[in-house]
Design a protein around this motif. Structure first.
Motif, PDB file in Angstrom:
ATOM      1  N   VAL A  36       0.640  -1.025  -0.345  1.00  0.00           N
ATOM      2  CA  VAL A  36       0.293   0.480   0.104  1.00  0.00           C
ATOM      3  C   VAL A  36       0.910   1.237  -0.045  1.00  0.00           C
ATOM      4  O   VAL A  36       1.758   1.388   0.920  1.00  0.00           O
ATOM      5  CB  VAL A  36      -0.883   0.083   1.135  1.00  0.00           C
ATOM      6  N   ILE A  43       5.889   4.291   1.387  1.00  0.00           N
ATOM      7  CA  ILE A  43       5.402   2.795   1.351  1.00  0.00           C
ATOM      8  C   ILE A  43       5.019   3.182   3.549  1.00  0.00           C
ATOM      9  O   ILE A  43       4.514   2.199   3.935  1.00  0.00           O
ATOM     10  CB  ILE A  43       5.813   2.030   1.754  1.00  0.00           C
ATOM     11  N   ALA A  44       4.744   4.036   3.531  1.00  0.00           N
ATOM     12  CA  ALA A  44       4.753   4.500   5.399  1.00  0.00           C
ATOM     13  C   ALA A  44       4.971   5.734   5.975  1.00  0.00           C
ATOM     14  O   ALA A  44       5.162   7.002   4.926  1.00  0.00           O
ATOM     15  CB  ALA A  44       6.956   3.884   5.951  1.00  0.00           C
ATOM     16  N   LEU A  52      -1.448   4.562   5.966  1.00  0.00           N
ATOM     17  CA  LEU A  52      -1.981   4.193   4.753  1.00  0.00           C
ATOM     18  C   LEU A  52      -3.002   3.086   4.747  1.00  0.00           C
ATOM     19  O   LEU A  52      -3.739   3.058   3.975  1.00  0.00           O
ATOM     20  CB  LEU A  52      -1.129   3.671   3.974  1.00  0.00           C
ATOM     21  N   ALA A  74      10.324  -8.845   5.024  1.00  0.00           N
ATOM     22  CA  ALA A  74      11.705  -8.967   4.971  1.00  0.00           C
ATOM     23  C   ALA A  74      12.338  -8.624   6.747  1.00  0.00           C
ATOM     24  O   ALA A  74      11.003  -7.995   7.243  1.00  0.00           O
ATOM     25  CB  ALA A  74      12.923  -7.655   4.348  1.00  0.00           C
ATOM     26  N   ARG A  79      10.044  -6.258  12.380  1.00  0.00           N
ATOM     27  CA  ARG A  79      11.044  -5.057  13.119  1.00  0.00           C
ATOM     28  C   ARG A  79      10.320  -4.389  13.085  1.00  0.00           C
ATOM     29  O   ARG A  79       9.286  -3.675  14.405  1.00  0.00           O
ATOM     30  CB  ARG A  79      12.117  -4.692  12.503  1.00  0.00           C
ATOM     31  N   ALA A  80       9.603  -3.744  11.668  1.00  0.00           N
ATOM     32  CA  ALA A  80       8.984  -1.899  11.386  1.00  0.00           C
ATOM     33  C   ALA A  80       7.218  -2.097  11.752  1.00  0.00           C
ATOM     34  O   ALA A  80       7.048  -1.185  12.797  1.00  0.00           O
ATOM     35  CB  ALA A  80       8.839  -1.139  10.635  1.00  0.00           C
ATOM     36  N   GLU A  81       7.112  -3.106  12.017  1.00  0.00           N
ATOM     37  CA  GLU A  81       5.658  -3.529  11.839  1.00  0.00           C
ATOM     38  C   GLU A  81       4.837  -4.603  13.117  1.00  0.00           C
ATOM     39  O   GLU A  81       4.191  -5.160  13.330  1.00  0.00           O
ATOM     40  CB  GLU A  81       5.319  -4.223  10.289  1.00  0.00           C
ATOM     41  N   SER A 113      21.082  -9.710   9.181  1.00  0.00           N
ATOM     42  CA  SER A 113      20.954 -10.234  10.479  1.00  0.00           C
ATOM     43  C   SER A 113      20.849 -10.589  11.699  1.00  0.00           C
ATOM     44  O   SER A 113      21.653 -10.379  12.670  1.00  0.00           O
ATOM     45  CB  SER A 113      21.225  -8.069  10.500  1.00  0.00           C
ATOM     46  N   GLN A 159      24.281 -11.491   1.507  1.00  0.00           N
ATOM     47  CA  GLN A 159      23.153 -10.837   0.871  1.00  0.00           C
ATOM     48  C   GLN A 159      22.335 -12.573   0.406  1.00  0.00           C
ATOM     49  O   GLN A 159      22.878 -13.730   0.624  1.00  0.00           O
ATOM     50  CB  GLN A 159      23.032 -10.096  -0.642  1.00  0.00           C
ATOM     51  N   LEU A 162      18.168 -14.805  -3.562  1.00  0.00           N
ATOM     52  CA  LEU A 162      17.012 -14.729  -2.811  1.00  0.00           C
ATOM     53  C   LEU A 162      16.138 -15.963  -4.619  1.00  0.00           C
ATOM     54  O   LEU A 162      14.807 -16.468  -4.280  1.00  0.00           O
ATOM     55  CB  LEU A 162      15.844 -13.918  -3.397  1.00  0.00           C
ATOM     56  N   GLY A 183       9.718  -2.142   0.881  1.00  0.00           N
ATOM     57  CA  GLY A 183      10.378  -1.715   0.009  1.00  0.00           C
ATOM     58  C   GLY A 183      12.063  -2.349  -0.662  1.00  0.00           C
ATOM     59  O   GLY A 183      12.442  -2.767  -1.974  1.00  0.00           O
ATOM     60  N   VAL A 184      12.912  -2.892   0.338  1.00  0.00           N
ATOM     61  CA  VAL A 184      14.919  -3.029  -0.162  1.00  0.00           C
ATOM     62  C   VAL A 184      14.181  -4.529  -0.709  1.00  0.00           C
ATOM     63  O   VAL A 184      14.483  -5.174  -1.577  1.00  0.00           O
ATOM     64  CB  VAL A 184      14.928  -3.391   0.953  1.00  0.00           C
ATOM     65  N   HIS A 188      15.485  -6.647  -4.405  1.00  0.00           N
ATOM     66  CA  HIS A 188      15.626  -8.015  -4.855  1.00  0.00           C
ATOM     67  C   HIS A 188      15.076  -8.150  -5.573  1.00  0.00           C
ATOM     68  O   HIS A 188      16.105  -8.723  -6.525  1.00  0.00           O
ATOM     69  CB  HIS A 188      16.635  -8.130  -3.036  1.00  0.00           C
ATOM     70  N   ARG A 212      10.495   4.885   1.931  1.00  0.00           N
ATOM     71  CA  ARG A 212      10.445   4.401   0.452  1.00  0.00           C
ATOM     72  C   ARG A 212       8.997   4.478  -0.745  1.00  0.00           C
ATOM     73  O   ARG A 212       8.623   4.155  -0.094  1.00  0.00           O
ATOM     74  CB  ARG A 212      11.170   3.079   0.718  1.00  0.00           C
TER      75      ARG A 212
HETATM   76  N1  LIG Z   1       2.926   0.425   3.078  1.00  0.00           N
HETATM   77  C1  LIG Z   1       3.685  -1.446   2.587  1.00  0.00           C
HETATM   78  O1  LIG Z   1       3.174  -1.844   1.938  1.00  0.00           O
HETATM   79  C2  LIG Z   1       5.115  -1.523   3.714  1.00  0.00           C
HETATM   80  C3  LIG Z   1       4.850  -3.507   3.229  1.00  0.00           C
HETATM   81  C4  LIG Z   1       6.413  -4.160   4.026  1.00  0.00           C
HETATM   82  C5  LIG Z   1       6.505  -2.736   5.522  1.00  0.00           C
HETATM   83  N2  LIG Z   1       6.117  -1.116   5.195  1.00  0.00           N
HETATM   84  C6  LIG Z   1       7.300  -0.139   5.747  1.00  0.00           C
HETATM   85  O2  LIG Z   1       8.240  -0.501   4.762  1.00  0.00           O
HETATM   86  C7  LIG Z   1       9.256  -0.102   6.102  1.00  0.00           C
HETATM   87  C8  LIG Z   1      10.516  -1.212   5.743  1.00  0.00           C
HETATM   88  O3  LIG Z   1      10.775  -1.596   4.328  1.00  0.00           O
HETATM   89  P1  LIG Z   1      12.335  -1.401   3.794  1.00  0.00           P
HETATM   90  O4  LIG Z   1      12.227  -0.986   2.583  1.00  0.00           O
HETATM   91  O5  LIG Z   1      12.976  -0.511   4.619  1.00  0.00           O
HETATM   92  O6  LIG Z   1      12.743  -2.468   4.412  1.00  0.00           O
HETATM   93  P2  LIG Z   1      12.895  -3.742   4.172  1.00  0.00           P
HETATM   94  O7  LIG Z   1      12.608  -4.435   3.233  1.00  0.00           O
HETATM   95  O8  LIG Z   1      11.194  -4.284   4.724  1.00  0.00           O
HETATM   96  O9  LIG Z   1      13.771  -4.590   5.449  1.00  0.00           O
HETATM   97  C9  LIG Z   1      15.019  -4.759   4.604  1.00  0.00           C
HETATM   98  C10 LIG Z   1      15.934  -5.415   6.205  1.00  0.00           C
HETATM   99  O10 LIG Z   1      15.508  -6.676   5.142  1.00  0.00           O
HETATM  100  C11 LIG Z   1      16.470  -7.936   4.916  1.00  0.00           C
HETATM  101  N3  LIG Z   1      16.954  -7.983   3.800  1.00  0.00           N
HETATM  102  C12 LIG Z   1      15.545  -7.326   2.910  1.00  0.00           C
HETATM  103  N4  LIG Z   1      16.920  -7.937   1.524  1.00  0.00           N
HETATM  104  C13 LIG Z   1      17.690  -9.396   1.461  1.00  0.00           C
HETATM  105  C14 LIG Z   1      18.421 -10.126   0.590  1.00  0.00           C
HETATM  106  N5  LIG Z   1      18.677 -10.227   0.123  1.00  0.00           N
HETATM  107  N6  LIG Z   1      19.752 -10.188   1.815  1.00  0.00           N
HETATM  108  C15 LIG Z   1      19.485 -10.116   3.169  1.00  0.00           C
HETATM  109  N7  LIG Z   1      18.973  -9.759   3.469  1.00  0.00           N
HETATM  110  C16 LIG Z   1      18.117  -8.686   3.141  1.00  0.00           C
HETATM  111  C17 LIG Z   1      17.938  -7.065   5.358  1.00  0.00           C
HETATM  112  O11 LIG Z   1      17.369  -7.472   7.217  1.00  0.00           O
HETATM  113  P3  LIG Z   1      18.392  -7.918   7.755  1.00  0.00           P
HETATM  114  O12 LIG Z   1      18.703  -5.437   8.422  1.00  0.00           O
HETATM  115  O13 LIG Z   1      17.633  -8.433   9.317  1.00  0.00           O
HETATM  116  O14 LIG Z   1      19.578  -7.979   7.674  1.00  0.00           O
HETATM  117  C18 LIG Z   1      16.978  -5.397   4.742  1.00  0.00           C
HETATM  118  O15 LIG Z   1      17.785  -4.667   6.158  1.00  0.00           O
HETATM  119  C19 LIG Z   1       9.219  -0.077   7.213  1.00  0.00           C
HETATM  120  O16 LIG Z   1       8.742   1.243   7.270  1.00  0.00           O
HETATM  121  C20 LIG Z   1       7.507  -0.514   6.522  1.00  0.00           C
HETATM  122  O17 LIG Z   1       6.637  -0.143   7.548  1.00  0.00           O
HETATM  123  C21 LIG Z   1       5.450  -0.810   4.572  1.00  0.00           C
END
Ligand SMILES: NC(=O)c1ccc[n+]([C@@H]2O[C@H](COP(=O)([O-])OP(=O)(O)OC[C@H]3O[C@@H](n4cnc5c(N)ncnc54)[C@H](OP(=O)(O)O)[C@@H]3O)[C@@H](O)[C@H]2O)c1
Length: 246
Positions: A36, A43-44, A52, A74, A79-81, A113, A159, A162, A183-184, A188, A212
């Motif tokens: 969303v 996304i946040a 959202l 991820a 952690r965040a949610e 991590s 890393q 996937l 998003g991260v 990937h 993001r």
């Molecule tokens: N709007 C929506 O639909 C939605 C959905 C989901 C999340 N969110 C929000 O998005 C934010 C988080 O998203 P983000 O993009 O910052 O991060 P993210 O993708 O949730 O997390 C990134 C983390 O995921 C792990 N990771 C991802 N791909 C990896 C890979 N190929 N290899 C190793 N580790 C990998 C790592 O974790 P480690 O740090 O543990 O190593 C990395 O630090 C939060 O604010 C959340 O609330 C929104």
């Protein structure tokens, strides 16, 4: 829920998502993203997706979870949610069993991590031990702690690879993997060409800021999608896109 495309209709998100075609390749699941965003792509808000959300988005979130064999998120999102285990209703569990699925989808987390709380409900209350995908460079003490509550799989050196994750899920018989970000992780997956479907809710909100995007990566990987449906509810637009057949 009001469907605008492909033709105007009143639809039930659970029925529509259960009936949607998702032709998984033979060696890995069909990977469907669900995100969303605000109208300007955040996304946040203040670090979480909660602001959202809407009744419509929550309903579609549950309808999409209902079709998943596995739900992947991820480490950052878990952690965040404050992720917990899925709680499908009795009707959803019965529909899943009738389709030949387990009553509950299995949870899976991608983390390098392993900064994950093994005492949290995500692990402690899971109907089945979650899958944890990590790398060979993960801290050994974190691997040992998580092995007590989860099925820890090593895929990649620095890393998580996937493509290997998708192949491993394929060996477990997973045909539909729901990916809930963030998003991260989505970035990937796009880089590995593992995005078969994107479900995107656009909430009627402007946010600005630096949050993001739904798919974040330092490099660009343009891929064409086809719009499978577009729904509307209370100003929210709920779209389903699928990978364009090549
Ligand atoms: N709007 C929506 O639909 C939605 C959905 C989901 C999340 N969110 C929000 O998005 C934010 C988080 O998203 P983000 O993009 O910052 O991060 P993210 O993708 O949730 O997390 C990134 C983390 O995921 C792990 N990771 C991802 N791909 C990896 C890979 N190929 N290899 C190793 N580790 C990998 C790592 O974790 P480690 O740090 O543990 O190593 C990395 O630090 C939060 O604010 C959340 O609330 C929104």
């Amino acid at each position: 829920m009001r469907q605008l495309l492909p033709e105007p209709a009143e639809i039930d998100p659970f029925e529509a998502h259960a009936a949607a075609a998702r032709p998984a390749p033979s060696d890995r699941p069909w990977m469907l993203l669900n995100m969303v965003t605000s109208t300007d792509g955040a996304i946040a808000v203040a670090g979480r997706s909660g602001s959202l959300g809407s009744d419509a988005d929550h309903q579609v979130f549950r309808a999409i979870r209902a079709v998943g064999d596995v739900i992947i998120a991820a480490g950052g999102t878990v952690r965040a949610e404050g992720y917990g285990p899925p709680k499908p209703t009795e009707a959803v569990r019965a529909a899943r069993i009738a389709r030949g699925q387990a009553a509950f989808p299995r949870m899976a987390v991608v983390s390098g991590s392993l900064d994950l709380d093994e005492t949290s409900p995500y692990f402690a209350e899971a109907p089945e031990p979650p899958l944890v995908y990590t790398t060979a460079s993960a801290p050994p003490e974190r691997v040992a702690a998580l092995r007590k509550v989860a099925d820890v799989q090593v895929a990649g050196t620095h890393q998580v690879d996937l493509v290997s994750v998708a192949a491993h899920l394929g060996t477990l018989g997973v045909r539909r993997a729901v990916v809930e970000g963030g998003g991260v992780l989505n970035g990937h997956l796009l880089a590995a060409d593992l995005v078969d479907e994107l479900n995107l809710t656009i909430a009627p909100l402007l946010v600005g800021g630096m949050a993001r995007r739904a798919v974040s990566s330092p490099e660009e990987f343009p891929r064409h999608l086809d719009l499978a449906h577009l729904w509307e509810s209370d100003g929210n637009l709920l779209a389903r896109y699928v990978r364009r057949a090549s």
